[in-house]
Design an enzyme around this catalytic site. Structure first.
Site, short mmCIF file in Angstrom:
data_model
loop_
_atom_site.label_atom_id
_atom_site.label_comp_id
_atom_site.label_asym_id
_atom_site.label_seq_id
_atom_site.Cartn_x
_atom_site.Cartn_y
_atom_site.Cartn_z
N SER A 64 51.28 54.30 46.51
CA SER A 64 52.17 53.75 47.54
C SER A 64 53.28 54.74 47.87
CB SER A 64 52.77 52.42 47.06
OG SER A 64 53.31 52.57 45.76
N LYS A 132 45.21 54.90 36.99
CA LYS A 132 44.75 53.64 37.62
C LYS A 132 43.81 54.01 38.75
CE LYS A 132 47.45 50.92 40.40
NZ LYS A 132 46.70 50.94 41.67
N GLU A 201 45.55 42.39 43.12
CA GLU A 201 46.47 42.45 44.26
C GLU A 201 46.02 41.52 45.38
OE1 GLU A 201 47.59 46.34 45.72
OE2 GLU A 201 48.62 45.48 47.45
#
Ligand code: KIV
Length: 285
Positions: A64, A132, A201
């Site tokens: 992000s 991740k 998510e």
């Protein structure tokens, strides 16, 4: 070449840094399932890591950062170089939390071997403990390949932002039965492949609850309800640095307004010559 260097406490602008604690480990985090909620936030810089670290179990150097730091339209253009540079900074700025680093789009999907080369580079160049990666059943073989070779992996299913072009947007997932079943199958697949934690998510609460019951690793929700074993938010979202945030974000501050106010006061004082004052200037004796 390693770029991990340690923080020089004599030249750092930060307050005297806390004495190094013993860093949490991946097995200790895994063991938190069913006992304590896991606290996770994103960090991209050494200073933010210093501030968040004492409060967090996991610091995520999320891709992000493409949007938050670089103003990119999505996470798709983020590179391995960016992740390594920001990952090393976060490791330098933290002592307590496990640091996990996002594998950027294009650095792991082609094959388990490609994923291993990218993940090994990330761990070598940053000093972080884990990576991740996004994806469910399609990534299970890759997760198993990495885990068997000593690379701890955080999985990420449900809304997977790197797939924005295929998904057509960022809306929450699992509204119909087929999509819900697919998310659960994805969660089971990467958990069975060995990921030590799993980000869920943007999924419906029932799916998060069922996935959390179904997998043996802790689930960490973002827009996935309080039924998860832990929670993660993008730090800049929860600090109120952006005007628009998704529904699942709770703003714990309004930093955008406070920064704007401070900048306006500074600008006013420079223009009126009220800054600098006696306190901020050097003079020969
Ligand atoms: O990139 C990121 O920050 C993330 C979190 C939002 C889970 O993947």
């Amino acid at each position: 070449m390693s770029v991990t260097h340690s923080l020089d406490t004599s030249t750092s602008r930060a307050n005297p840094v806390p004495s190094p604690l013993k860093r949490l480990t991946v097995p200790k985090l895994q063991a938190m399932k069913g006992s304590e909620p896991i606290v996770m936030l994103t960090a991209y810089t050494a200073r933010m890591a210093q501030l968040l670290d004492p409060h967090c179990d996991l610091l995520l150097v999320g891709d992000s950062l493409g949007q938050v730091i670089y103003g990119l339209p999505s996470t798709v253009p983020v590179t391995l170089e960016m992740m390594c540079a920001h990952g090393a900074a976060v490791v330098r700025g933290s002592w307590h939390a496990v640091v996990a680093i996002d594998m950027p789009f294009g650095s792991y999907e082609a094959s388990p071997e490609q994923a291993f080369a990218s993940a090994a580079r990330v761990l070598k160049e940053t000093g972080a403990a884990a990576v991740k990666l996004e994806g469910g059943e399609a990534m299970a073989e890759t997760v198993a390949f990495l885990v068997k070779r000593g690379i701890p992996v955080v999985g990420h299913v449900g809304l997977t932002p790197q797939a924005v072009n295929a998904l057509g947007g960022y809306r929450a997932r699992g509204r119909d039965e087929a999509e819900a079943a697919k998310i659960l199958a994805d969660a089971r697949a990467v958990a069975e492949a060995g990921c030590f934690a799993l980000v869920l998510e943007g999924v419906m609460e029932e799916i998060a609850a069922e996935a959390t019951r179904a997998v043996s690793c802790p689930t960490i929700g973002i827009g996935a309800s309080a039924t998860c074993d832990g929670q993660v938010l993008v730090t800049e979202d929860m600090l109120g640095l952006f005007e628009r945030t998704p529904r699942f974000v709770k703003r714990y501050d309004d930093l955008a307004a406070r920064i704007s106010e401070a900048a306006a006061t500074y600008a006013g004082e420079v223009r009126s010559r009220a800054f600098p004052t006696e306190d901020q200037i050097y003079r020969t004796k």
